[in-house]
Design a protein around this motif. Structure first.
Motif, PDB file in Angstrom:
ATOM      1  N   ASP A 116      75.450  77.039 -31.906  1.00 32.90           N
ATOM      2  CA  ASP A 116      76.666  77.588 -31.550  1.00 32.90           C
ATOM      3  C   ASP A 116      77.709  77.690 -32.735  1.00 32.90           C
ATOM      4  O   ASP A 116      77.563  76.918 -33.580  1.00 32.90           O
ATOM      5  N   TYR A 139      85.478  69.287 -21.785  1.00 31.32           N
ATOM      6  CA  TYR A 139      84.214  69.081 -22.770  1.00 31.32           C
ATOM      7  C   TYR A 139      82.896  68.989 -21.533  1.00 31.32           C
ATOM      8  O   TYR A 139      82.226  67.919 -21.551  1.00 31.32           O
ATOM      9  N   HIS A 161      80.346  70.935 -22.297  1.00 31.61           N
ATOM     10  CA  HIS A 161      79.135  71.522 -23.174  1.00 31.61           C
ATOM     11  C   HIS A 161      78.370  70.227 -23.938  1.00 31.61           C
ATOM     12  O   HIS A 161      79.193  69.532 -24.751  1.00 31.61           O
ATOM     13  N   GLU A 162      77.258  69.918 -23.502  1.00 32.69           N
ATOM     14  CA  GLU A 162      76.416  68.980 -24.008  1.00 32.69           C
ATOM     15  C   GLU A 162      75.454  69.308 -25.018  1.00 32.69           C
ATOM     16  O   GLU A 162      74.642  70.347 -24.873  1.00 32.69           O
ATOM     17  N   TYR A 194      79.769  66.336 -27.093  1.00 28.89           N
ATOM     18  CA  TYR A 194      80.488  67.109 -26.277  1.00 28.89           C
ATOM     19  C   TYR A 194      81.464  68.171 -26.863  1.00 28.89           C
ATOM     20  O   TYR A 194      81.904  67.858 -27.714  1.00 28.89           O
ATOM     21  N   PRO A 245      84.045  74.845 -23.920  1.00 29.69           N
ATOM     22  CA  PRO A 245      83.724  76.222 -24.321  1.00 29.69           C
ATOM     23  C   PRO A 245      85.034  76.910 -24.596  1.00 29.69           C
ATOM     24  O   PRO A 245      86.070  76.718 -23.964  1.00 29.69           O
ATOM     25  N   VAL A 301      82.744  77.032 -29.383  1.00 27.44           N
ATOM     26  CA  VAL A 301      82.498  75.743 -28.872  1.00 27.44           C
ATOM     27  C   VAL A 301      83.626  74.910 -29.509  1.00 27.44           C
ATOM     28  O   VAL A 301      83.526  74.791 -30.703  1.00 27.44           O
TER      29      VAL A 301
END
Length: 259
Positions: free
Chosen positions: A163, A183, A185-186, A195, A198, A217
């Protein structure tokens, strides 16, 4: 006894000025030699196959030495002939400059870009209609200044990052509140599990290349800087590293603007 007789009775006469020695034309001679040397260098660069053997080089040195010896006679030339020779030397110098410019035309054409790299570190330089170049910094990394929502953000180009990641500090500068983000997104990082939250930027601009509604991110943990990852690089036609430069290419319409 007459006052006029004998050496003691004469008034001393004015000494006659000694004839002026011819001024050495050292500057003229050096100008002519420098012009000839420049012309020879330009011809060697333009026609490298003309001197293939040691005998060719020896003959070149011999002829240049002969020209230098003969032209040394210019040091005593005066008058109209000297002025004519000065004009000849000037025209030879002009021819040498033009020849050197032609021989090194590729280097000269590259000079403006080199100046951009030197005086605008981090700014990607457009070298074609759909081509950007990012120079490598002293640490061997590729760092560029992009614009997120019109605000400048420095990114480290990271081909190992899936990302495009904003650091918490950069997110705050963009008006976000990192402490209020979710948070969810791992991701696995070199320091373990991380973490992120998005975030969709209104725009991401790298030089003339612009993407609207670009997904990013925001990292939860502090970072030394933001990362420009594969989510950006994979939208390009190609990216490669060559001669300490990162070269980015894209097709028409790749940024969604039709450019």
């Amino acid at each position: 006894m007459s006052d006029q007789g004998g050496p003691w009775g004469r008034e001393p006469s004015e000494p006659k000025p000694a004839p002026r020695a011819a001024r050495p034309r050292v500057g003229l001679w050096l100008l002519l030699l420098a012009a000839l040397a420049g012309l020879v260098v330009a011809l060697i660069v333009a026609f490298p196959q003309a001197l293939r053997t040691q005998d060719d080089w020896a003959m070149l040195v011999y002829r240049l030495g002969f020209i230098a010896l003969v032209s040394a006679g210019l040091l005593r030339v005066r008058g109209a002939l000297g002025r004519h020779l000065l004009h000849i030397a000037v025209w030879v110098a002009v021819a040498a400059v033009l020849a050197l410019g032609y021989a090194y035309r590729d280097v000269l054409a590259e000079a403006p870009r080199r100046l951009q790299f030197a005086f605008n570190p981090g700014e990607p330089v457009a070298v074609g209609e759909h081509e950007l170049v990012v120079p490598q910094d002293d640490d061997g990394a590729f760092v560029l200044t992009a614009r997120v929502n019109g605000q400048p953000v420095r990114f480290l180009v990271d081909t190992g990052a899936t990302d495009t990641v904003l650091s918490p500090d950069d997110a705050r500068r963009l008006g976000l509140a990192p402490e209020s983000l979710r948070y969810v997104h791992e991701a696995e990082t070199a320091n373990g599990k991380g973490y992120g939250a998005p975030y969709v930027a209104r725009s991401l601009e790298v030089g003339p290349l612009r993407f609207a509604d670009f997904g990013m991110v925001v990292n939860q943990a502090p970072m030394s800087g933001s990362l420009l990852g594969l989510s950006f690089l994979n939208r390009l036609e190609s990216f490669e590293v060559r001669q300490r430069r990162l070269i980015l290419k894209w097709r028409d319409g790749a940024d969604g603007t039709g450019r």
